[in-house]
Design a protein around this motif. Structure first.
Motif, PDB file in Angstrom:
ATOM      1  N   UNK A  49       0.686  -1.468   0.297  1.00 26.57           N
ATOM      2  CA  UNK A  49      -0.029   0.020  -0.182  1.00 26.57           C
ATOM      3  C   UNK A  49       0.969   1.346  -0.372  1.00 26.57           C
ATOM      4  N   UNK A  50       0.239   2.487  -0.877  1.00 25.69           N
ATOM      5  CA  UNK A  50       1.044   3.739  -0.637  1.00 25.69           C
ATOM      6  C   UNK A  50       0.310   4.307   0.807  1.00 25.69           C
ATOM      7  N   UNK A  51       0.863   5.835   0.766  1.00 30.76           N
ATOM      8  CA  UNK A  51       0.294   6.028   1.310  1.00 30.76           C
ATOM      9  C   UNK A  51       1.179   7.666   1.449  1.00 30.76           C
ATOM     10  N   UNK A  52       0.071   8.847   1.747  1.00 30.92           N
ATOM     11  CA  UNK A  52       0.298  10.365   1.687  1.00 30.92           C
ATOM     12  C   UNK A  52      -0.303  11.052   3.468  1.00 30.92           C
ATOM     13  N   UNK A  53       0.561  11.811   3.641  1.00 28.63           N
ATOM     14  CA  UNK A  53       0.208  12.841   4.595  1.00 28.63           C
ATOM     15  C   UNK A  53       1.182  13.447   4.903  1.00 28.63           C
ATOM     16  N   UNK A  54       1.104  14.650   5.549  1.00 27.93           N
ATOM     17  CA  UNK A  54       1.757  16.524   5.192  1.00 27.93           C
ATOM     18  C   UNK A  54       3.492  15.469   5.891  1.00 27.93           C
ATOM     19  N   UNK A  55       3.391  14.889   6.696  1.00 26.06           N
ATOM     20  CA  UNK A  55       5.167  14.742   7.059  1.00 26.06           C
ATOM     21  C   UNK A  55       5.090  12.750   7.071  1.00 26.06           C
ATOM     22  N   UNK A  56       6.640  12.619   7.467  1.00 25.63           N
ATOM     23  CA  UNK A  56       6.061  11.298   7.324  1.00 25.63           C
ATOM     24  C   UNK A  56       5.905  10.908   9.033  1.00 25.63           C
ATOM     25  N   UNK A  57       6.111  11.240   9.886  1.00 26.46           N
ATOM     26  CA  UNK A  57       4.726  10.399  10.973  1.00 26.46           C
ATOM     27  C   UNK A  57       3.756  10.685  11.369  1.00 26.46           C
ATOM     28  N   UNK A  58       2.867  11.283  10.370  1.00 27.80           N
ATOM     29  CA  UNK A  58       1.890  11.196  10.187  1.00 27.80           C
ATOM     30  C   UNK A  58       0.597  10.605   8.835  1.00 27.80           C
ATOM     31  N   UNK A  59       2.200   9.494   8.774  1.00 30.40           N
ATOM     32  CA  UNK A  59       1.071   8.461   7.692  1.00 30.40           C
ATOM     33  C   UNK A  59       0.483   7.661   7.661  1.00 30.40           C
ATOM     34  N   UNK A  60       0.849   7.283   9.029  1.00 28.18           N
ATOM     35  CA  UNK A  60      -0.242   6.304   9.534  1.00 28.18           C
ATOM     36  C   UNK A  60      -1.037   6.810  10.691  1.00 28.18           C
ATOM     37  N   UNK A  61      -1.823   7.929  10.471  1.00 26.85           N
ATOM     38  CA  UNK A  61      -2.880   8.714  11.657  1.00 26.85           C
ATOM     39  C   UNK A  61      -3.788   9.003  10.415  1.00 26.85           C
ATOM     40  N   UNK A  62      -4.653   9.564  11.145  1.00 28.92           N
ATOM     41  CA  UNK A  62      -5.817  10.143  10.669  1.00 28.92           C
ATOM     42  C   UNK A  62      -5.753  10.945   9.630  1.00 28.92           C
ATOM     43  N   UNK A  63      -4.481  11.512   9.502  1.00 26.56           N
ATOM     44  CA  UNK A  63      -3.862  12.872   8.011  1.00 26.56           C
ATOM     45  C   UNK A  63      -3.446  11.659   6.732  1.00 26.56           C
ATOM     46  N   UNK A  64      -3.375  10.489   7.116  1.00 22.33           N
ATOM     47  CA  UNK A  64      -2.908  10.028   6.250  1.00 22.33           C
ATOM     48  C   UNK A  64      -3.986   9.702   5.241  1.00 22.33           C
ATOM     49  N   UNK A  65      -4.130   9.301   3.576  1.00 24.43           N
ATOM     50  CA  UNK A  65      -4.013   8.330   2.789  1.00 24.43           C
ATOM     51  C   UNK A  65      -4.122   7.315   2.204  1.00 24.43           C
ATOM     52  N   UNK A  66      -4.721   6.716   1.943  1.00 27.69           N
ATOM     53  CA  UNK A  66      -4.545   5.289   0.796  1.00 27.69           C
ATOM     54  C   UNK A  66      -4.677   4.880   0.152  1.00 27.69           C
ATOM     55  N   UNK A  67      -4.439   3.856  -0.664  1.00 25.37           N
ATOM     56  CA  UNK A  67      -4.685   3.640  -1.731  1.00 25.37           C
ATOM     57  C   UNK A  67      -4.677   2.018  -1.527  1.00 25.37           C
ATOM     58  N   UNK A  68      -5.463   1.212  -2.407  1.00 28.34           N
ATOM     59  CA  UNK A  68      -6.086  -0.262  -2.694  1.00 28.34           C
ATOM     60  C   UNK A  68      -5.541  -1.256  -1.752  1.00 28.34           C
ATOM     61  N   UNK A  69      -4.038  -1.254  -2.889  1.00 25.71           N
ATOM     62  CA  UNK A  69      -2.920  -1.912  -2.681  1.00 25.71           C
ATOM     63  C   UNK A  69      -2.931  -2.159  -3.899  1.00 25.71           C
ATOM     64  N   UNK A  70      -1.315  -2.979  -4.097  1.00 24.68           N
ATOM     65  CA  UNK A  70      -1.161  -4.542  -5.034  1.00 24.68           C
ATOM     66  C   UNK A  70      -0.309  -5.424  -4.388  1.00 24.68           C
ATOM     67  N   UNK A  71      -0.958  -6.695  -5.307  1.00 22.31           N
ATOM     68  CA  UNK A  71      -0.516  -7.493  -4.625  1.00 22.31           C
ATOM     69  C   UNK A  71       0.765  -8.002  -5.246  1.00 22.31           C
ATOM     70  N   UNK A  72       1.638  -8.556  -4.093  1.00 21.42           N
ATOM     71  CA  UNK A  72       3.359  -9.015  -4.975  1.00 21.42           C
ATOM     72  C   UNK A  72       3.137 -10.295  -4.302  1.00 21.42           C
ATOM     73  N   UNK A  73       3.871 -11.118  -5.331  1.00 22.71           N
ATOM     74  CA  UNK A  73       3.876 -12.262  -4.736  1.00 22.71           C
ATOM     75  C   UNK A  73       4.796 -12.942  -5.065  1.00 22.71           C
ATOM     76  N   UNK A  74       5.699 -13.483  -4.550  1.00 22.75           N
ATOM     77  CA  UNK A  74       7.316 -13.903  -4.897  1.00 22.75           C
ATOM     78  C   UNK A  74       7.667 -15.775  -4.540  1.00 22.75           C
ATOM     79  N   UNK A  75       8.113 -15.881  -5.660  1.00 22.26           N
ATOM     80  CA  UNK A  75       7.717 -17.235  -5.466  1.00 22.26           C
ATOM     81  C   UNK A  75       9.523 -17.856  -5.154  1.00 22.26           C
ATOM     82  N   UNK A  76       9.294 -19.246  -4.209  1.00 20.09           N
ATOM     83  CA  UNK A  76      10.650 -19.452  -4.458  1.00 20.09           C
ATOM     84  C   UNK A  76      10.811 -20.541  -5.165  1.00 20.09           C
TER      85      UNK A  76
END
Length: 122
Positions: free
Chosen positions: A95-122
């Motif tokens: 997921x990517x996130x955007x916020x006014x500053x790095x410490x606020x990325x995971x707060x209510x000030x952050x905006x988030x995308x819906x995500x993209x799946x990454x799968x790494x096979x062995x």
């Protein structure tokens, strides 16, 4: 707030590379710090990397430092995550996130995308 859309995920073999992109819509993208997070099945979301609004400062989780690189192009309203030397343990929804500053990325000030799946096979 901005709207975010991730792309670039997929299936790759261990040791391979992927580049994720996160496109932002809305104004003032260059005023936002940006970050990448990931969540694997059954695990909590974890920090991967972050970049300041100018691109001048970057931060990485220990688990990806030296393998992943975050960058941004403010002219294109896009942030990237170049992932090299991928390991099966990198498998997750990213997921990517955007916020006014790095410490606020995971707060209510952050905006988030819906995500993209990454799968790494062995």
């Amino acid at each position: 707030q901005v709207q975010l859309a991730e792309s670039g995920g997929g299936l790759v073999q261990a040791g391979g590379s992927l580049r994720l992109s996160c496109s932002a819509s809305g104004r003032s993208f260059d005023r936002y710090a940006m970050g990448w997070y990931r969540q694997a099945p059954g695990k909590e979301r974890e920090f991967v990397a972050a970049v300041s609004w100018s691109g001048g400062s970057t931060y990485y989780a220990d688990s990806v430092r030296g393998r992943f690189a975050i960058s941004r192009d403010n002219r294109k309203n896009t942030v990237y995550l170049q992932m090299n030397s991928l390991k099966p343990e990198d498998t997750a929804v990213y997921y990517c996130a955007a916020a006014p500053s790095i410490p606020t990325l995971t707060t209510a000030l952050g905006s988030w995308g819906q995500g993209t799946q990454v799968t790494v096979s062995s």
